[in-house]
Design an enzyme around this catalytic site. Structure first.
Site, PDB file in Angstrom:
ATOM      1  N   ARG A  89      20.720 -10.373  14.526  1.00  0.00           N
ATOM      2  CA  ARG A  89      20.427 -10.558  15.954  1.00  0.00           C
ATOM      3  C   ARG A  89      21.647 -11.008  16.750  1.00  0.00           C
ATOM      4  NH1 ARG A  89      19.687 -15.994  16.907  1.00  0.00           N
ATOM      5  NH2 ARG A  89      19.365 -17.295  15.057  1.00  0.00           N
TER       6      ARG A  89
ATOM      7  N   TYR B  13       2.831 -19.308   3.161  1.00  0.00           N
ATOM      8  CA  TYR B  13       4.180 -18.899   2.761  1.00  0.00           C
ATOM      9  C   TYR B  13       4.135 -17.906   1.601  1.00  0.00           C
ATOM     10  CZ  TYR B  13       9.048 -19.228   1.233  1.00  0.00           C
ATOM     11  OH  TYR B  13      10.338 -18.930   0.867  1.00  0.00           O
TER      12      TYR B  13
ATOM     13  N   LYS C 112       4.832 -13.725   1.586  1.00  0.00           N
ATOM     14  CA  LYS C 112       5.831 -13.171   0.672  1.00  0.00           C
ATOM     15  C   LYS C 112       5.213 -12.092  -0.215  1.00  0.00           C
ATOM     16  CE  LYS C 112       9.426 -15.702   1.788  1.00  0.00           C
ATOM     17  NZ  LYS C 112      10.640 -15.104   2.385  1.00  0.00           N
TER      18      LYS C 112
END
Length: 242
Positions: free
Chosen positions: A52, A143, A147
């Site tokens: 970014r 989390y 994943k």
């Protein structure tokens, strides 16, 4: 000695193929070490960072690194950044504490998956994903669930080769402060190696495992490397700068 020679030969053969590589997440701890090791080993003829923002480097070794700045919210507009790479490494990731639940899902699942889709369309043959120990799309923990979800979604893209790395707690000196992680790293660092190695791993070991793996020919389309396999492969003789 034989193992060292074999690994050196694999690296040399790989270099002769003049392959190109991209790294997603080069500003993070793992991505930063990965870039350094890639440049030191000289495995690729072209190295591109996709992120970014543009990163700045003082060292001469980084002068030929290409950088593509993209807006992850509008990745389709930057499809050209993902074209022409033989190998891709995805080290993108944030935390729920830093980005909130929605932000975490957006980065660790949506950005990763869209990047993988564009990489596949752009001709990438070998996609490497940094995941996590315990990743499971059925997990009750957000989390690990995210994943696991992204692992499965990327597998559906059918890259010629897809390597997933599931390290335990990453041991490193973060440039970015994450409350609690310092204590965790100190805790694992004080434990016997035999126990700590089952639940943690130095970032540099993960990176060397990734690169030792990428030069090895494989018949399997998908391969999953858990924490122990990462330790073993990352510590293989000859895993240092050639």
């Amino acid at each position: 000695m034989a193992e060292t020679e074999a690994l050196s030969k694999l690296r040399e053969d790989f270099r002769m193929q003049n392959k190109s590589v991209f790294i997603l997440g080069a500003s993070g701890e793992t991505g930063r070490v990965l870039l350094k090791e890639i440049l030191e080993q000289g495995l690729f003829s072209k190295v591109t960072l996709i992120g970014r923002r543009k990163l700045t480097f003082d060292e001469e070794a980084y002068k030929n690194v290409n950088q593509e700045v993209v807006d992850f919210e509008k990745l389709d507009d930057y499809a050209s950044a993902f074209q022409g790479h033989d190998v891709g490494f995805c080290c993108l990731g944030t935390t729920r504490g830093k980005a909130g639940a929605e932000g975490f899902v957006r980065v660790d699942r949506d950005y990763v998956l869209k990047s993988a889709e564009l990489a596949k369309a752009g001709g990438c043959k070998h996609f490497n994903l940094l995941s996590s120990k315990g990743a499971d799309k059925s997990s009750n923990f957000l989390y690990l669930q995210v994943k696991g979800e992204v692992e499965a979604k990327v597998e559906e893209l059918k890259f010629d080769r897809y390597s997933v790395f599931r390290p335990g707690v990453l041991l490193c000196d973060r440039q970015e402060s994450r409350p609690g992680e310092w204590l965790v790293r100190k805790f694992f660092g004080s434990l016997p190696d035999s126990w700590a190695s089952g639940h943690s791993v130095p970032v540099v070991t993960v990176v060397r495992a990734m690169l030792n793996n990428v030069v090895r020919p494989r018949d399997k389309q998908m391969e999953l490397l858990e924490n122990k396999a990462i330790h073993d492969l990352g510590k293989a003789h000859g895993s240092l700068k050639p």
